[in-house]
Write a protein that holds these residues in place. Structure first.
Motif, PDB file in Angstrom:
ATOM      1  N   VAL A 118       0.846  -1.197   0.000  1.00 36.54           N
ATOM      2  CA  VAL A 118       0.000   0.000   0.000  1.00 36.54           C
ATOM      3  C   VAL A 118       0.881   1.246   0.000  1.00 36.54           C
ATOM      4  O   VAL A 118       1.840   1.333   0.769  1.00 36.54           O
ATOM      5  N   PRO A 119       0.595   2.230  -0.863  1.00 38.43           N
ATOM      6  CA  PRO A 119       1.379   3.480  -0.845  1.00 38.43           C
ATOM      7  C   PRO A 119       1.251   4.198   0.489  1.00 38.43           C
ATOM      8  O   PRO A 119       0.231   4.118   1.179  1.00 38.43           O
ATOM      9  N   ASP A 121       0.826   7.304   1.255  1.00 34.64           N
ATOM     10  CA  ASP A 121      -0.197   8.340   1.384  1.00 34.64           C
ATOM     11  C   ASP A 121      -1.567   7.769   1.725  1.00 34.64           C
ATOM     12  O   ASP A 121      -2.393   8.443   2.356  1.00 34.64           O
ATOM     13  N   TYR A 122      -1.838   6.535   1.295  1.00 35.59           N
ATOM     14  CA  TYR A 122      -3.142   5.916   1.529  1.00 35.59           C
ATOM     15  C   TYR A 122      -3.083   4.823   2.587  1.00 35.59           C
ATOM     16  O   TYR A 122      -4.055   4.090   2.778  1.00 35.59           O
ATOM     17  N   GLU A 123      -1.961   4.724   3.277  1.00 34.90           N
ATOM     18  CA  GLU A 123      -1.756   3.610   4.199  1.00 34.90           C
ATOM     19  C   GLU A 123      -2.756   3.648   5.355  1.00 34.90           C
ATOM     20  O   GLU A 123      -3.361   2.634   5.709  1.00 34.90           O
ATOM     21  N   ASN A 124      -2.958   4.818   5.931  1.00 34.52           N
ATOM     22  CA  ASN A 124      -3.825   4.924   7.108  1.00 34.52           C
ATOM     23  C   ASN A 124      -5.267   4.553   6.766  1.00 34.52           C
ATOM     24  O   ASN A 124      -5.885   3.706   7.429  1.00 34.52           O
ATOM     25  N   SER A 125      -5.809   5.164   5.725  1.00 36.28           N
ATOM     26  CA  SER A 125      -7.218   4.935   5.389  1.00 36.28           C
ATOM     27  C   SER A 125      -7.460   3.512   4.883  1.00 36.28           C
ATOM     28  O   SER A 125      -8.437   2.868   5.278  1.00 36.28           O
ATOM     29  N   LEU A 126      -6.581   3.004   4.020  1.00 32.48           N
ATOM     30  CA  LEU A 126      -6.806   1.685   3.438  1.00 32.48           C
ATOM     31  C   LEU A 126      -6.631   0.562   4.453  1.00 32.48           C
ATOM     32  O   LEU A 126      -7.438  -0.378   4.501  1.00 32.48           O
ATOM     33  N   THR A 128      -6.926   0.806   7.720  1.00 36.96           N
ATOM     34  CA  THR A 128      -8.026   0.890   8.686  1.00 36.96           C
ATOM     35  C   THR A 128      -9.294   0.277   8.111  1.00 36.96           C
ATOM     36  O   THR A 128     -10.002  -0.488   8.787  1.00 36.96           O
ATOM     37  N   ARG A 251       2.677   2.801  11.384  1.00 39.11           N
ATOM     38  CA  ARG A 251       2.636   1.719  10.407  1.00 39.11           C
ATOM     39  C   ARG A 251       2.618   0.367  11.093  1.00 39.11           C
ATOM     40  O   ARG A 251       1.871  -0.541  10.703  1.00 39.11           O
ATOM     41  N   VAL A 372     -14.200   3.581   2.176  1.00 34.36           N
ATOM     42  CA  VAL A 372     -13.087   4.076   1.352  1.00 34.36           C
ATOM     43  C   VAL A 372     -13.529   5.239   0.483  1.00 34.36           C
ATOM     44  O   VAL A 372     -12.820   6.241   0.355  1.00 34.36           O
TER      45      VAL A 372
END
Length: 396
Positions: A118-119, A121-126, A128, A251, A372
């Protein structure tokens, strides 16, 4: 008789028969083995016709011993492979009739590897959203056992999870219970809750039982909102012990939370497989759609089998509730909301009631739309409704 080469000598010519030629050209002679070899080497193009399902034809195993892989400790095969002789191609062929285990392995491998790719920038939202997906998938798998296997139309599955989460969080805050004990406390709460809800199921069924459980969900929501002990002033009960260390990096916390939820989903899948494929599940599938008399005639206690599946699933939902409390460090009244029940039903309807893959795929679709794609606003709920209608109208 036949002469050398491709010349045919007429046996009537030596007898002086009128009009009988001495020699005539004949077709070249071919050995039977040559014809057989050419037939074996031919390839017939097979096309899908109408609504027939096309299966890839694997070659036969020849003289090798064919060992089937089976689920331990049962005799059930991992892959449903059918062997047959094809009269068109003159070959022995093997066909994988049920490819679901292959898709399951590929899907689970993707779920193991995907969080690492996962990139940032989108790690937190994806991550979760992926953890929430795994928890909801585990809940829906147990709910599928209740509705699909047992045939009990209960709408209180999320209420059982909420009651177990609140009970485990309260004991963790007041008595200082560690995080590893919360799922077991939740299992006891879910077991008691399931036994209480199962009593009306012996007298009520269908629409009336669904209304009863829906009313029970609303009673739990009102009680939690108005109860000071359960955090009416703070909008929830928080402060329970968690398995996620606070001193880890963001992370590390996200990855630990995701893989813990993933293991919870695998445990729910194993429970579904165990119940649905064992004696209890087979008894209930043997007598579908109100065929209780048929089951009783074959010596099967149909009602007892339904209640057992319901109680076991309720205990599993309680375990998930205890895990929910340790994952989110508490519980919120949203578990008892009517919106949560409707979203859970949407997950089951989109995926298909009664199938494990349906519960997981339906949960993934709804979570992606609801968690998402938040920038879409309320239109994402309309999309969920459109997908539900399309599934009901156009899919079997």
């Amino acid at each position: 008789g036949l002469g050398m080469g491709s010349i045919w000598r007429n046996p009537l010519h030596p007898w002086g028969v009128e009009g009988a030629a001495e020699e005539l050209p004949a077709n070249p002679h071919r050995a039977p083995q040559e014809s057989w070899d050419r037939t074996r080497e031919s390839r017939v193009r097979l096309l899908p016709v109408g609504r027939l399902r096309y299966y890839y034809k694997w070659p036969g195993h020849g003289s090798w011993t064919w060992n089937r892989i089976r689920y331990w400790p049962t005799r059930r095969r991992v892959l449903n492979i059918r062997g047959e002789y094809n009269p068109k191609t003159l070959r022995r062929e093997k066909t994988i009739v049920d490819k679901r285990p292959i898709w399951w392995v590929l899907g689970l491998l993707f779920m193991v590897i995907a969080p690492l790719l996962v990139p940032g920038d989108y790690e937190n939202s994806l991550l979760t959203a992926a953890a929430i997906f795994a928890i909801y998938a585990a809940i829906n798998l147990c709910w599928t056992l209740i509705i699909g296997t047992a045939g009990i139309y209960s709408l209180a599955s999320y209420a059982v999870v909420g009651a177990a989460a609140y009970g485990a969080a309260y004991l963790s805050i007041e008595w200082g219970l560690p995080w590893w004990s919360l799922p077991f406390v939740g299992t006891l709460v879910g077991l008691v809750f399931g036994i209480i809800i199962a009593i009306p199921a012996t007298r009520l069924d269908g629409f009336y039982y669904a209304l009863l459980t829906l009313g029970l969900v609303e009673l739990c929501r009102v009680y939690v909102i108005q109860s000071k002990e359960f955090g009416s002033a703070t909008g929830g009960l928080y402060g329970a012990d968690s398995y996620i260390p606070e001193d880890w990096s963001q992370r590390g916390q996200l990855l630990l939370a995701y893989y813990a939820c993933f293991l919870l989903m695998l445990a729910a899948l194993a429970l579904f497989r165990f119940i649905n494929g064992k004696r209890l599940g087979r008894i209930l599938r043997m007598a579908p759609e109100k065929r209780e008399a048929f089951a009783e005639a074959t010596g099967v206690n149909y009602r007892a089998a339904r209640i057992w599946v319901f109680i076991i699933s309720s205990a599993a939902l309680g375990f998930i509730g205890g895990f929910y409390a340790s994952h989110f460090r508490g519980a919120s009244p949203s578990l008892f909301s009517f919106d949560t029940v409707l979203l859970g039903l949407a997950m089951l309807v989109i995926g298909g009631i009664g199938r494990s893959e349906g519960a997981v795929v339906g949960t993934a679709i709804v979570v992606i739309l609801d968690k998402v794609l938040l920038p879409l606003g309320p239109i994402r709920l309309i999309l969920i409704g459109v997908i539900m209608a399309a599934v009901v109208l156009f899919l079997r």
